[in-house]
Design a protein around this motif. Structure first.
Motif, short mmCIF file in Angstrom:
data_model
loop_
_atom_site.label_atom_id
_atom_site.label_comp_id
_atom_site.label_asym_id
_atom_site.label_seq_id
_atom_site.Cartn_x
_atom_site.Cartn_y
_atom_site.Cartn_z
N LYS A 109 -3.54 -46.35 19.53
CA LYS A 109 -3.48 -46.54 18.09
C LYS A 109 -3.67 -48.01 17.74
N VAL A 110 -4.45 -48.24 16.70
CA VAL A 110 -4.65 -49.60 16.19
C VAL A 110 -3.46 -49.93 15.30
N PRO A 111 -2.75 -51.04 15.52
CA PRO A 111 -1.55 -51.35 14.74
C PRO A 111 -1.86 -51.74 13.30
N PHE A 112 -2.16 -50.72 12.49
CA PHE A 112 -2.42 -50.92 11.07
C PHE A 112 -1.81 -49.76 10.30
N GLY A 113 -0.72 -50.03 9.59
CA GLY A 113 -0.07 -49.01 8.79
C GLY A 113 1.08 -48.33 9.51
N PHE A 114 2.10 -47.95 8.76
CA PHE A 114 3.27 -47.26 9.30
C PHE A 114 2.97 -45.78 9.56
N GLU A 115 2.43 -45.09 8.56
CA GLU A 115 2.15 -43.66 8.73
C GLU A 115 1.07 -43.43 9.76
N ASN A 116 0.12 -44.37 9.89
CA ASN A 116 -0.87 -44.26 10.95
C ASN A 116 -0.22 -44.29 12.33
N MET A 117 0.85 -45.07 12.47
CA MET A 117 1.54 -45.18 13.75
C MET A 117 2.43 -43.97 14.03
N SER A 119 3.73 -40.44 14.89
CA SER A 119 3.16 -39.28 15.58
C SER A 119 3.08 -38.12 14.60
N SER A 120 2.01 -37.34 14.70
CA SER A 120 1.88 -36.14 13.87
C SER A 120 2.97 -35.12 14.19
N GLN A 121 3.61 -35.29 15.32
CA GLN A 121 4.73 -34.43 15.70
C GLN A 121 5.96 -34.73 14.84
N ASN A 122 6.06 -35.97 14.33
CA ASN A 122 7.23 -36.40 13.56
C ASN A 122 6.97 -36.50 12.06
N ARG A 123 5.72 -36.67 11.65
CA ARG A 123 5.39 -36.92 10.25
C ARG A 123 5.79 -35.74 9.37
N PRO A 150 11.89 -58.07 20.52
CA PRO A 150 13.13 -58.30 21.26
C PRO A 150 13.73 -56.97 21.71
N LYS A 151 14.53 -57.03 22.75
CA LYS A 151 15.08 -55.82 23.36
C LYS A 151 15.84 -54.96 22.34
N LYS A 152 16.64 -55.57 21.48
CA LYS A 152 17.42 -54.80 20.51
C LYS A 152 16.52 -54.13 19.48
N ARG A 153 15.43 -54.80 19.10
CA ARG A 153 14.49 -54.18 18.15
C ARG A 153 13.78 -52.99 18.80
N ARG A 154 13.46 -53.12 20.10
CA ARG A 154 12.82 -52.02 20.80
C ARG A 154 13.75 -50.81 20.86
N GLU A 155 15.02 -51.06 21.09
CA GLU A 155 16.00 -49.97 21.12
C GLU A 155 16.11 -49.31 19.75
N LEU A 156 16.04 -50.11 18.68
CA LEU A 156 16.12 -49.56 17.33
C LEU A 156 14.87 -48.74 17.02
N GLY A 167 10.77 -42.27 12.48
CA GLY A 167 10.26 -43.60 12.78
C GLY A 167 8.81 -43.56 13.25
N SER A 168 8.21 -44.75 13.31
CA SER A 168 6.80 -44.85 13.71
C SER A 168 6.63 -45.02 15.20
N GLY A 169 7.72 -45.30 15.93
CA GLY A 169 7.60 -45.61 17.35
C GLY A 169 7.58 -47.11 17.57
N ASP A 170 7.55 -47.50 18.83
CA ASP A 170 7.63 -48.92 19.20
C ASP A 170 6.23 -49.52 19.30
N TYR A 171 5.79 -50.14 18.22
CA TYR A 171 4.53 -50.88 18.20
C TYR A 171 4.80 -52.36 17.96
N GLY A 172 5.98 -52.79 18.38
CA GLY A 172 6.32 -54.20 18.34
C GLY A 172 6.74 -54.68 16.97
#
Length: 373
Positions: A109-117, A119-123, A150-156, A167-172
């Motif tokens: 996935k190209v990191p552009f947009g929240f809904e783009n990130m 998963s269609s499984q979660n949307r 950061p590690k805490k943001r990845r956990e969140l 959520g959109s998943g971990d795209y940094g």
């Protein structure tokens, strides 16, 4: 002396997946109302339809190397359905032991947009919004992306998905990358890669969780398909750039999700029979509420979207003006099965060299069942 055995392959390798079956023809008022970007079962000749059937292979094969491969066995090519096609195939390579800094290499996935990130499984809604999804058809492309979180943001990021908060998943928190720019499963057609950057930060305010982001990309796009007789520049190459803003208040239990983008891209002009660089803009707002009943979850939602611009990946960079409202509810019986009913009220103008003055208005009830494994 203690001998430490290395993990077997099956301890570092996992498989999961999901499928979606739809029916879009109930209470339909206009069979000419279609959405090529959405799914091929909108409108005339539509029926029961397998929208997605995906099997995901993934694993942390070492402390700093992660792989993810996702084919889809329900893609549509022309009039044929249920075609196998690659969606994701990438490796994450960590720079440090906690993978705070990592490179993602391959098709992803190209990191552009929240809904783009997301998963269609979660949307929540059955399809992604036209305004931002038109930037990257199928959300993916082939390239190299650098992610930092950061590690805490990845956990969140992870908990926002696992806790059912959509959520959109971990795209940094921060992302930057280069990619072909011709969309997924397409060959590069020029020597000018697209460049993208994104910053998205989730944070807590007491019991509530928010996320705000900004993202942008720039590049040159070469048209994929044009009608005989349409006018275009010599190389079929057009400036392609956008900037977008994101606001999310996660549903605890009430949620808001909103995005808006502006930019420039190729678009068909029926008055000159030509494809030209033109301005584009559009966005959406999604409201939802979560009702929990023991292990079950009921989420009513409302979404409104607007888009005015071209869709570069369609025939003749088809010109669009979209005003659409969606009212629906998602019922999760458990984490393996869910049902969505969504009523759509749509006004769509979509025009190319052949389809002129094509304004379609209509309403329809759309149903989907999803199973996960």
């Amino acid at each position: 002396m203690r001998i430490i055995k290395s993990k077997s392959w099956y301890d570092r390798f996992a498989i999961r997946g999901y499928g979606q079956v739809r029916y879009n023809r109930l209470l339909e008022t206009n069979p000419e109302l279609k959405c090529e970007q959405c799914d091929k079962s909108w409108g005339e000749n539509g029926g029961f339809f397998i929208r997605r059937l995906r099997i995901i292979f993934y694993g942390q094969i070492s402390q700093r190397v992660y792989f993810y491969i996702q084919p889809d066995f329900a893609s549509s090519v022309g009039s044929s359905n249920h075609i196998g096609q690659l969606r994701d195939a990438y490796f994450d390579v960590g720079i440090d032991k906690d993978n705070v800094y990592r490179f993602r290499i391959g098709q992803s996935k190209v990191p552009f947009g929240f809904e783009n990130m997301q998963s269609s499984q979660n949307r929540l809604t059955l399809d992604r919004n036209d305004p931002l999804n038109s930037a990257v058809s199928n959300e993916r492309d082939l390239g190299v992306f650098f992610y930092w979180a950061p590690k805490k943001r990845r956990e969140l990021f992870s908990s926002l998905v696992s806790d059912g908060l959509k959520g959109s998943g971990d795209y940094g928190v921060g992302a930057i990358g280069v990619y072909n720019g011709q969309t997924a499963n397409q060959s590069e057609r020029n020597k000018t890669p697209h460049v993208v950057g994104r910053f998205s930060y989730p944070f807590r305010v007491k019991s509530q969780i928010f996320e705000m982001g900004i993202q942008a990309y720039t590049g040159k796009f070469v048209l994929l398909s044009t009608s005989p007789g349409v006018k275009k520049n010599a190389k079929s190459e057009y400036k392609d750039e956008r900037i977008a803003a994101t606001f999310v208040m996660y549903p605890k239990p009430f949620g808001i999700q909103a995005e808006y983008n502006i930019g420039t891209g190729p678009e068909f002009n029926k008055f000159s029979d030509s494809i030209e660089n033109q301005k584009l803009n559009g966005g959406y707002v999604l409201l939802n509420y979560q009702f929990k009943f023991k292990e079950q979850l009921l989420i009513p939602f409302i979404k409104a979207q607007y888009y005015d611009g071209g869709k570069k990946h369609e025939l003749d960079a088809r010109s669009y003006r979209v005003q659409e409202y969606e009212f629906g509810v998602e019922w999760q019986m458990n984490k393996y099965f869910e049902f969505v009913a969504m009523y759509t009220i749509s006004k769509r103008r979509f025009e190319d060299f052949v389809l002129r003055d094509n304004h379609q208005y209509g309403q329809l009830l759309r149903l989907q069942v999803q199973f996960s494994f």
